[in-house]
Structures are given as C-alpha cells and as structure tokens.
Write a protein that holds these residues in place. Structure first.
Motif, PDB file in Angstrom:
ATOM      1  N   GLU A  74       0.825  -1.203   0.000  1.00 35.55           N
ATOM      2  CA  GLU A  74       0.000   0.000   0.000  1.00 35.55           C
ATOM      3  C   GLU A  74       0.866   1.262   0.000  1.00 35.55           C
ATOM      4  OE1 GLU A  74      -3.316   0.547  -0.292  1.00 35.55           O
ATOM      5  OE2 GLU A  74      -3.351  -1.588  -0.824  1.00 35.55           O
ATOM      6  N   VAL A  75       1.965   1.233   0.732  1.00 33.39           N
ATOM      7  CA  VAL A  75       2.870   2.388   0.759  1.00 33.39           C
ATOM      8  C   VAL A  75       3.592   2.530  -0.578  1.00 33.39           C
ATOM      9  CG1 VAL A  75       4.913   3.376   1.871  1.00 33.39           C
ATOM     10  CG2 VAL A  75       3.135   2.273   3.249  1.00 33.39           C
ATOM     11  N   ILE A  76       4.029   1.419  -1.149  1.00 38.59           N
ATOM     12  CA  ILE A  76       4.684   1.461  -2.465  1.00 38.59           C
ATOM     13  C   ILE A  76       3.741   2.075  -3.494  1.00 38.59           C
ATOM     14  CG2 ILE A  76       5.486   0.006  -4.366  1.00 38.59           C
ATOM     15  CD1 ILE A  76       6.662  -1.891  -2.269  1.00 38.59           C
ATOM     16  N   LYS A  77       2.461   1.729  -3.392  1.00 40.76           N
ATOM     17  CA  LYS A  77       1.479   2.196  -4.367  1.00 40.76           C
ATOM     18  C   LYS A  77       1.355   3.721  -4.378  1.00 40.76           C
ATOM     19  CE  LYS A  77      -2.184  -0.266  -4.466  1.00 40.76           C
ATOM     20  NZ  LYS A  77      -3.505  -0.861  -4.113  1.00 40.76           N
ATOM     21  N   VAL A  78       1.555   4.368  -3.230  1.00 36.46           N
ATOM     22  CA  VAL A  78       1.374   5.831  -3.166  1.00 36.46           C
ATOM     23  C   VAL A  78       2.709   6.584  -3.190  1.00 36.46           C
ATOM     24  CG1 VAL A  78      -0.818   5.617  -1.938  1.00 36.46           C
ATOM     25  CG2 VAL A  78       1.314   5.802  -0.625  1.00 36.46           C
ATOM     26  N   THR A  79       3.804   5.888  -3.443  1.00 36.48           N
ATOM     27  CA  THR A  79       5.104   6.560  -3.524  1.00 36.48           C
ATOM     28  C   THR A  79       5.193   7.348  -4.824  1.00 36.48           C
ATOM     29  OG1 THR A  79       6.164   4.790  -2.243  1.00 36.48           O
ATOM     30  CG2 THR A  79       7.602   6.236  -3.532  1.00 36.48           C
ATOM     31  N   PRO A  80       5.471   8.636  -4.758  1.00 38.35           N
ATOM     32  CA  PRO A  80       5.514   9.450  -5.986  1.00 38.35           C
ATOM     33  C   PRO A  80       6.823   9.243  -6.743  1.00 38.35           C
ATOM     34  CG  PRO A  80       6.087  10.805  -4.105  1.00 38.35           C
ATOM     35  CD  PRO A  80       5.737   9.445  -3.549  1.00 38.35           C
ATOM     36  N   LYS A  81       6.865   9.792  -7.940  1.00 37.07           N
ATOM     37  CA  LYS A  81       8.127   9.824  -8.675  1.00 37.07           C
ATOM     38  C   LYS A  81       9.172  10.532  -7.829  1.00 37.07           C
ATOM     39  CE  LYS A  81       5.812  10.196 -13.160  1.00 37.07           C
ATOM     40  NZ  LYS A  81       5.629  11.042 -14.355  1.00 37.07           N
ATOM     41  N   PHE A  82      10.393  10.080  -7.955  1.00 37.12           N
ATOM     42  CA  PHE A  82      11.425  10.645  -7.097  1.00 37.12           C
ATOM     43  C   PHE A  82      11.728  12.101  -7.429  1.00 37.12           C
ATOM     44  CE2 PHE A  82      13.895   6.975  -4.949  1.00 37.12           C
ATOM     45  CZ  PHE A  82      12.697   6.465  -4.474  1.00 37.12           C
ATOM     46  N   ARG A  83      11.575  12.511  -8.661  1.00 37.78           N
ATOM     47  CA  ARG A  83      11.825  13.926  -8.966  1.00 37.78           C
ATOM     48  C   ARG A  83      10.734  14.805  -8.340  1.00 37.78           C
ATOM     49  NH1 ARG A  83      10.648  15.229 -15.323  1.00 37.78           N
ATOM     50  NH2 ARG A  83       8.507  14.490 -15.449  1.00 37.78           N
ATOM     51  N   ASP A  84       9.499  14.266  -8.249  1.00 36.17           N
ATOM     52  CA  ASP A  84       8.437  14.994  -7.562  1.00 36.17           C
ATOM     53  C   ASP A  84       8.728  15.072  -6.069  1.00 36.17           C
ATOM     54  OD1 ASP A  84       7.355  14.908 -10.065  1.00 36.17           O
ATOM     55  OD2 ASP A  84       5.522  13.848  -9.497  1.00 36.17           O
ATOM     56  N   LEU A  85       9.113  13.936  -5.482  1.00 31.67           N
ATOM     57  CA  LEU A  85       9.415  13.894  -4.058  1.00 31.67           C
ATOM     58  C   LEU A  85      10.579  14.826  -3.719  1.00 31.67           C
ATOM     59  CD1 LEU A  85       8.949  12.653  -1.263  1.00 31.67           C
ATOM     60  CD2 LEU A  85      10.496  10.789  -1.926  1.00 31.67           C
ATOM     61  N   HIS A  86      11.582  14.830  -4.559  1.00 30.06           N
ATOM     62  CA  HIS A  86      12.731  15.722  -4.361  1.00 30.06           C
ATOM     63  C   HIS A  86      12.272  17.172  -4.309  1.00 30.06           C
ATOM     64  CE1 HIS A  86      16.130  18.233  -5.703  1.00 30.06           C
ATOM     65  NE2 HIS A  86      16.925  17.307  -5.204  1.00 30.06           N
ATOM     66  N   TYR A  87      11.388  17.538  -5.210  1.00 32.11           N
ATOM     67  CA  TYR A  87      10.885  18.911  -5.251  1.00 32.11           C
ATOM     68  C   TYR A  87      10.068  19.243  -4.003  1.00 32.11           C
ATOM     69  CZ  TYR A  87       8.434  23.089  -6.741  1.00 32.11           C
ATOM     70  OH  TYR A  87       7.918  24.361  -6.810  1.00 32.11           O
TER      71      TYR A  87
END
Length: 363
Positions: A74-87
């Motif tokens: 469930e957590v993997i499913k809601v993990t955003p793209k890393f460039r989005d998360l970085h921002y």
C-alpha cells in the motif's frame, strides 16, 4: 521487544530531520536512489518475496515475526516519482509527502546504505576509453561500492592478490533478484545457506540477455518500467573452484565466496530520458514545479550508423517504400521485429560508444 528503528519513527520530533536526510540522499544521486527503490519494489511484488526481500523493512515486521506485505504494498502504491518527491522536500511542501513513504525511503536509502551504489554517467566512462564495436549497450550502469574496511571485502581482496582477478557477466532471471544480491554481495540469494552452489558467468553479455526477459518494475521509475538485468562480476581465479568452459567463453564457479558483483547494468524496454548528471537534475525549480505529476516522455533518437551519410538517405525513400517497410515490421513478416524494436534502437543510439569503451577496459 519493539525494534529500535520502528520506535525512532514514532517520535514526531525527528520527522523534519529524516526528511532532510532523505532529501540530501536524493539530491546527491537521485538516479541511484531510484534504481535501489526500483529493485526493492521488484522483490516486494515477486512470488519469492519471502526470500528475495532481504533485508525486510523492520516497520513491516509484525509482533509474531511475520511480514506485513499488504501494508508495504500500500505504501509502495502511493510513492511518488522521485523527482516529484525531491521537489516537495526541497521546497518544504511536507504535506505533499506521506510520512509512511518518507519512513520507508529513509530506511532504504539512508539507514540501509551499505553497500552504496553510484550511477555512472558519461564522464565516469572517460577512464575506460577504447574503440570496440558490436557490444549491446545498456540503458543504465551502477557501481556497487562496498565498505573497503569490511572483513568480507578485505578477505576477498587479499585472496585475489594471491590468485588473480578476472571479470565475467552474470544474467539475472529478473530485476527482483537484484535487491538481495546488492545487499548481501552474493550471487546466491535463493541459496543463501549454500556457498557451494555453482555460479555460471560468461565473457559476453549477449548470452545473458538471451536467457532473460523484460519484467515489469516500479511504474514511476526513472530507470524504466520493463527491465533486464546483468551483473559484471569480479572473481578470484582460484583453480580448485573455477572451471573454464566452451573455449573459455563460459566460467563455472563452485564457491560463491570467490565472486563479487561490482556493477549492475540495466536494459530497459521503455527507458526514460535521463539527465547527464544527477546534481543538475533540478537546476530550474520553476521548470521542475511545472513538471510535477507529468509522465516522462521518450524522444526518438536517430539510428547510429557506421556511415553517417546513410541516415540522410532515409529521407530520400519514397512514401511507398516507407509504407511497405512499416507493414513488414508491424506484421513481423521477416521475424526481425524484436531486433528492430524502437526501444532497443534507442538504447543503442544513446549509450553504445560509452559502454563499448567501458567493457573493453574492465574485461
């Protein structure tokens, strides 16, 4: 007794600290971070995840020592793209970040950081210059950086100095096997209690690829969502454990302790467009903000030819000839569709010269 790692994350006062540490890790090498999470996800969704997902995130281990795979997925499913998360982290938009995602990634990328991995870009290959033709080029190459002071690495180096080192290719059935191999430094994740299990290496990457098939990975990955994986391994030429076969094109190794994976190379069926260096990935913050939640789009690259003039002749073909060619390819009339697939051409076009030079140097 509750795991200390889990207890740490229950304390809200450290949330800002772990977000800062995660941001710094992403900022230092976002492609390597993406790669590690991609193979972690591949192991988590595998039917052999009980074996391949090692180490297991402690926050998903139940009190009875069983694994909460459903919660992890469930957590993997809601993990955003890393460039989005970085921002989000860079601009302190913490409400955009699920704390469960932050906790998982902080454990994987910051706390569980040995061995470390490093994305190799074009400048990293400059030391391996030479001109070799005909090698299939990968989409991405990652170096595995072991702790040089660890007992395992010191023992390996000492034995290698006595018997000599060589390199060979090891083909994975799929990317799901890479995570436990990366974390353990062993090529026997399925036989972790059997150091005598035989390992086959080849001197050419093509047989490894022929035995593999593209398998789906994390859909948000920078590295690609359908991957084949090969390891470049260093092995100790100790005669009692190493046997050369097929005119020295293959190697049978009967003790896993004399083999260490040094590089992981990936071949993507649908590669994303990557930056030249990860530290310039977000030079333009306004552009990064505009790109949030948009899909990475591939751009076609002209086919490389030994005679550069040939590419210009393509434009002289008649419309009838072009239409006929497309019909043959679409219907696989000549049985060559796999060889001519656009994504494979894209891989050749962008990386062939770099990787040819790299292989010649290390092999």
């Amino acid at each position: 007794m509750e795991d200390s790692t889990v207890s740490l994350y229950k304390c809200s006062v450290v949330e800002h600290e772990i977000m800062t540490e995660l941001f710094e890790e992403l900022d230092s090498d976002i492609i390597a971070c993406d790669f590690k999470f991609t193979i972690f996800v591949a192991a988590a969704v595998s039917s052999d995840r009980g074996i391949l997902l090692k180490p297991m995130p402690p926050m998903y281990i139940n009190n009875d020592r069983t694994f909460n795979f459903d919660g992890l997925l469930e957590v993997i499913k809601v993990t955003p793209k890393f460039r989005d998360l970085h921002y989000y982290l860079k601009t302190e938009q913490f409400l955009q970040c699920s704390i469960d995602v932050i906790i998982l990634l902080h454990w994987l990328l910051v706390l569980d950081s040995t061995p470390s991995i490093r994305y190799l870009n074009e400048s990293d290959f400059e030391d391996f210059l030479s001109n070799t033709e005909g090698t299939i080029a990968p989409t991405n190459v990652f170096e595995i950086c072991y702790d040089s002071e660890s007992e395992i690495e010191r023992t390996f180096q000492n034995r290698g100095e006595q018997y000599g080192f060589q390199f060979g290719f090891y083909g994975f059935d799929g990317p799901e096997q890479c995570f436990s191999v990366l974390c353990s430094g062993s090529l026997n994740p399925m036989n972790s209690n059997n150091n005598a299990a035989s390992i086959y290496l080849t001197m050419n990457v093509i047989p490894c690829l022929n035995r593999s098939s593209y398998k789906p990975c994390w859909p948000q990955s920078i590295c690609g969502t359908m991957l084949k994986c090969v390891a470049i391994c260093q092995y100790i030429s100790r005669p009692e454990y190493v046997q050369h076969l097929n005119d020295d094109n293959d190697v049978l190794i009967q003790l896993s302790e004399v083999v260490r994976p040094r590089y992981l190379i990936f071949f993507a069926a649908n590669p994303a467009r990557l930056p030249v260096a990860s530290d310039t990935f977000f030079e333009d913050d306004s552009r990064a903000a505009a790109d949030i939640s948009q899909e990475i789009e591939d751009e076609p690259v002209p086919k490389i030819s030994s005679n550069s003039g040939r590419r210009y002749m393509v434009f002289g073909f008649s419309a009838v000839t072009l239409a006929a060619s497309l019909y043959v390819f679409k219907n696989n009339s000549l049985g060559l569709k796999d060889l001519l697939d656009y994504n494979i051409k894209d891989i050749f076009n962008r990386f062939s010269n770099i990787f040819d030079k790299f292989l010649t140097k290390i092999l």
